[in-house]
Motif scaffolding. Structure first.
Motif, PDB file in Angstrom:
ATOM      1  N   UNK A  64       0.783  -1.241   0.000  1.00  0.00           N
ATOM      2  CA  UNK A  64       0.000   0.000   0.000  1.00  0.00           C
ATOM      3  C   UNK A  64       0.818   1.295   0.000  1.00  0.00           C
ATOM      4  N   UNK A  65       2.097   1.225   0.205  1.00  0.00           N
ATOM      5  CA  UNK A  65       2.853   2.445   0.452  1.00  0.00           C
ATOM      6  C   UNK A  65       3.851   2.803  -0.641  1.00  0.00           C
ATOM      7  N   UNK A  66       3.755   2.166  -1.806  1.00  0.00           N
ATOM      8  CA  UNK A  66       4.714   2.406  -2.876  1.00  0.00           C
ATOM      9  C   UNK A  66       3.948   2.719  -4.158  1.00  0.00           C
ATOM     10  N   UNK A  67       4.333   3.828  -4.799  1.00  0.00           N
ATOM     11  CA  UNK A  67       3.669   4.213  -6.049  1.00  0.00           C
ATOM     12  C   UNK A  67       4.150   3.321  -7.194  1.00  0.00           C
ATOM     13  N   UNK A  68       3.450   3.394  -8.304  1.00  0.00           N
ATOM     14  CA  UNK A  68       3.824   2.599  -9.477  1.00  0.00           C
ATOM     15  C   UNK A  68       5.217   2.998  -9.959  1.00  0.00           C
ATOM     16  N   UNK A  69       5.519   4.279  -9.914  1.00  0.00           N
ATOM     17  CA  UNK A  69       6.848   4.765 -10.324  1.00  0.00           C
ATOM     18  C   UNK A  69       7.938   4.201  -9.407  1.00  0.00           C
ATOM     19  N   UNK A  70       7.670   4.189  -8.111  1.00  0.00           N
ATOM     20  CA  UNK A  70       8.630   3.626  -7.159  1.00  0.00           C
ATOM     21  C   UNK A  70       8.797   2.123  -7.363  1.00  0.00           C
ATOM     22  N   UNK A  71       7.703   1.438  -7.694  1.00  0.00           N
ATOM     23  CA  UNK A  71       7.791  -0.001  -7.975  1.00  0.00           C
ATOM     24  C   UNK A  71       8.716  -0.269  -9.151  1.00  0.00           C
ATOM     25  N   UNK A  72       8.612   0.576 -10.164  1.00  0.00           N
ATOM     26  CA  UNK A  72       9.474   0.407 -11.340  1.00  0.00           C
ATOM     27  C   UNK A  72      10.944   0.631 -10.976  1.00  0.00           C
ATOM     28  N   UNK A  73      11.222   1.608 -10.153  1.00  0.00           N
ATOM     29  CA  UNK A  73      12.592   1.843  -9.676  1.00  0.00           C
ATOM     30  C   UNK A  73      13.101   0.639  -8.896  1.00  0.00           C
ATOM     31  N   UNK A  74      12.259   0.081  -8.049  1.00  0.00           N
ATOM     32  CA  UNK A  74      12.630  -1.101  -7.253  1.00  0.00           C
ATOM     33  C   UNK A  74      12.888  -2.284  -8.175  1.00  0.00           C
ATOM     34  N   UNK A  75      12.031  -2.464  -9.161  1.00  0.00           N
ATOM     35  CA  UNK A  75      12.188  -3.564 -10.117  1.00  0.00           C
ATOM     36  C   UNK A  75      13.537  -3.455 -10.834  1.00  0.00           C
TER      37      UNK A  75
END
Length: 83
Positions: A64-75
């Protein structure tokens, strides 16, 4: 991600020569580095709130606490594309 170091500015009341109280600002440096503080707090949080499981912390954060943009950075980070 860089986080700026914040400096605390406590106040100190000083008796002035004319009997008035003057306020002086004092700049203070942190007692420990931000990286050490974050590591210590994270270790304590994982231990207390996630039964020692870093995976559970990550899963809760991703839920719940990570935006789609942040998910892409993490990926990208996990696949070694960004270091």
């Amino acid at each position: 991600m860089k986080i700026r170091r914040k400096w605390a500015y406590p106040y100190r009341a000083v008796d002035g020569k004319d009997g008035r109280i003057q306020i002086q600002h004092q700049a203070c440096a942190p007692a420990q580095s931000q990286n050490k503080l974050q590591a210590s707090l994270l270790k304590e949080l994982i231990h207390k709130a996630f039964s020692g499981s870093g995976k559970e912390l990550v899963m809760a954060a991703l839920h719940k606490h990570v935006s789609q943009e942040e998910r892409e950075e993490i990926r990208k980070f996990l696949h070694g594309d960004e270091r």
